[in-house]
Design a protein around this motif. Structure first.
Motif, PDB file in Angstrom:
ATOM      1  N   GLU A 321      -7.849  32.805  -0.428  1.00 31.82           N
ATOM      2  CA  GLU A 321      -8.428  32.751   0.181  1.00 31.82           C
ATOM      3  C   GLU A 321      -8.192  32.611   1.628  1.00 31.82           C
ATOM      4  OE1 GLU A 321     -11.309  31.950  -3.321  1.00 31.82           O
ATOM      5  OE2 GLU A 321     -12.921  32.460  -1.166  1.00 31.82           O
ATOM      6  N   SER A 322      -7.705  31.700   2.216  1.00 31.54           N
ATOM      7  CA  SER A 322      -7.378  31.169   3.187  1.00 31.54           C
ATOM      8  C   SER A 322      -6.785  31.803   4.231  1.00 31.54           C
ATOM      9  CB  SER A 322      -6.753  29.812   3.139  1.00 31.54           C
ATOM     10  OG  SER A 322      -5.126  29.997   2.329  1.00 31.54           O
ATOM     11  N   ASP A 325      -8.785  34.734   4.899  1.00 31.03           N
ATOM     12  CA  ASP A 325     -10.007  33.809   5.811  1.00 31.03           C
ATOM     13  C   ASP A 325      -9.684  33.634   7.572  1.00 31.03           C
ATOM     14  OD1 ASP A 325     -11.993  34.008   4.166  1.00 31.03           O
ATOM     15  OD2 ASP A 325     -11.814  32.384   3.781  1.00 31.03           O
ATOM     16  N   GLU A 326      -7.954  33.455   7.691  1.00 24.97           N
ATOM     17  CA  GLU A 326      -7.127  33.610   8.688  1.00 24.97           C
ATOM     18  C   GLU A 326      -7.744  34.692   9.209  1.00 24.97           C
ATOM     19  OE1 GLU A 326      -7.108  30.577   9.888  1.00 24.97           O
ATOM     20  OE2 GLU A 326      -5.424  30.166  10.836  1.00 24.97           O
ATOM     21  N   LYS A 328      -9.385  37.198   8.397  1.00 21.82           N
ATOM     22  CA  LYS A 328     -10.785  37.889   9.363  1.00 21.82           C
ATOM     23  C   LYS A 328     -10.634  37.398  10.799  1.00 21.82           C
ATOM     24  CE  LYS A 328     -13.507  37.588   5.983  1.00 21.82           C
ATOM     25  NZ  LYS A 328     -14.388  36.791   4.530  1.00 21.82           N
ATOM     26  N   GLU A 329     -10.843  36.220  10.703  1.00 18.78           N
ATOM     27  CA  GLU A 329     -11.199  35.302  11.813  1.00 18.78           C
ATOM     28  C   GLU A 329     -10.197  36.241  13.305  1.00 18.78           C
ATOM     29  OE1 GLU A 329     -13.252  33.455  12.662  1.00 18.78           O
ATOM     30  OE2 GLU A 329     -14.265  33.330  10.333  1.00 18.78           O
TER      31      GLU A 329
END
Ligand code: FES
Ligand code: FE2
Length: 347
Positions: A321-322, A325-326, A328-329
């Motif tokens: 997920e990390s 998420d990166e 996604k940002e």
């Protein structure tokens, strides 16, 4: 990272649109990637072409038309769009029409590798890293069983599931593993946008598969990989003679639908000759069980939203997920700090 026009940072990757065998010179094919509807076909030289599935005239679906002289003919008013996505014939304008560059639809880059057609929605293709290659595909001594499945869930939950060991003794009880309450030790690393899990002291706990995968009960080398943003690769190596790779490429269709292309590639030595139908049957049976679980999970998430609580074994998922998420940002997940952790769990 250069975010493409549709403003989704996940566009900056290659995704499998279909298998090579499904793309023809005679018929357009409709696919959806990240909510973008696409029409694909091959030109007469066999080159794959992809563009937005939208006629520039009155926005009819080009995929409902036909392929004609390396072009698409829209079935609504007959506009003809060439492989560069430019309109070259407007029947209503008669015999003296001019090609107007502005009359065009959006074209996307395609690649054909390992008998897959990849499409990228990226705005600048030069910045997109080359696709992950399916391990050992068509290498001497290896055979591949290729499966395609539709999951009513997102890429994250699908990818997590493929490298999730604790569920195997519940969902795939007896087919894939048998619950013995044995301790498993593993090391997980987050490195260069990937998550790699190295299982130590793995036993022969592979259920039904053990008799031919590991008849001599030699130590198993089991390594799982997640490669950003959508690939999982599971490797089993049994002594010097047997290898089994389960590689899954998740293509995001929408927020709740994922198309999964799975290669089950093996080198079972003398068993290669007859293993393919067994691997196909068992592999699909395992995936069918996962589809049921993942479809149900998404039903609950749609009703209540995502609220996950973790056990220690879920460190793998936290790191996956990390990485996502990166992205996604809008940041490059390869720049995330290196992380390594030992963990243990019981199956
Ligand atoms: S909508 Fe395609 S030709 Fe009119
Ligand atoms: Fe599973």
């Amino acid at each position: 990272m250069n975010i493409s026009e549709n403003n989704n940072p996940f566009s900056e990757y290659w995704y499998i649109a279909c298998e090579s065998k499904d793309l023809k010179t005679t018929k357009p094919l409709a696919r959806t990637i990240l909510n973008e509807t696409l029409v694909l076909f091959r030109d007469s030289k066999g080159k794959p072409i992809a563009m937005q599935d939208r006629c520039p005239h009155r926005n009819f679906k080009l995929s409902k038309g036909r392929v004609e002289d390396d072009c698409l003919r829209c079935p609504y008013h007959g506009w003809k769009i060439n492989s560069q996505s430019v309109v070259i014939d407007v029947p209503a304008e008669g015999p003296h029409q001019r090609t107007v560059k502005a009359r065009s639809t959006k074209k996307y880059e395609c690649l054909e590798i390992d008998d897959f057609i990849y499409v990228s929605l990226a705005s600048d293709i030069t910045k997109v890293q080359t696709p992950f290659r399916m391990p050992k595909y068509k290498e001497p001594g290896y055979k591949t069983v290729r499966l395609f499945n539709v999951f009513k869930n997102n890429v994250l939950n699908c990818a997590e599931n493929y490298v999730d060991v604790p569920h195997t003794v519940f969902v795939h009880d007896k087919i894939f593993r048998v619950s013995r309450q044995e301790k498993v030790e593993a090391t997980v690393e987050r490195v260069n946008g990937s998550v790699i899990i190295d299982y130590q002291k793995e036993t022969d706990n592979l259920g039904w598969f053990s008799w031919f995968l590991n008849p001599k009960k030699t130590p198993i080398k089991h390594t799982d990989h997640f490669h950003a943003p959508n690939i999982t690769s599971v490797e089993y190596i049994f002594g010097p003679k047997r290898e089994f790779y389960i590689s899954s490429h998740c293509t995001p269709v929408s927020d709740d639908e994922t198309h999964v292309y799975t290669d089950l590639t093996f080198n079972f030595g003398v068993f290669n000759a007859f293993a393919a139908p067994i691997v196909r049957y068992q592999g699909q049976a395992v995936i069918d069980q996962d589809i049921e679980v993942l479809n149900t999970q998404m039903e609950v998430i749609k009703k209540y939203g995502t609220h996950f609580q973790n056990s220690k074994a879920d460190i793998v998922h936290v790191l996956i997920e990390s990485v996502r998420d990166e992205i996604k940002e809008g940041r490059d997940p390869k720049a995330l700090p290196y992380k390594k952790q030992h963990f243990e769990f019981w199956i």
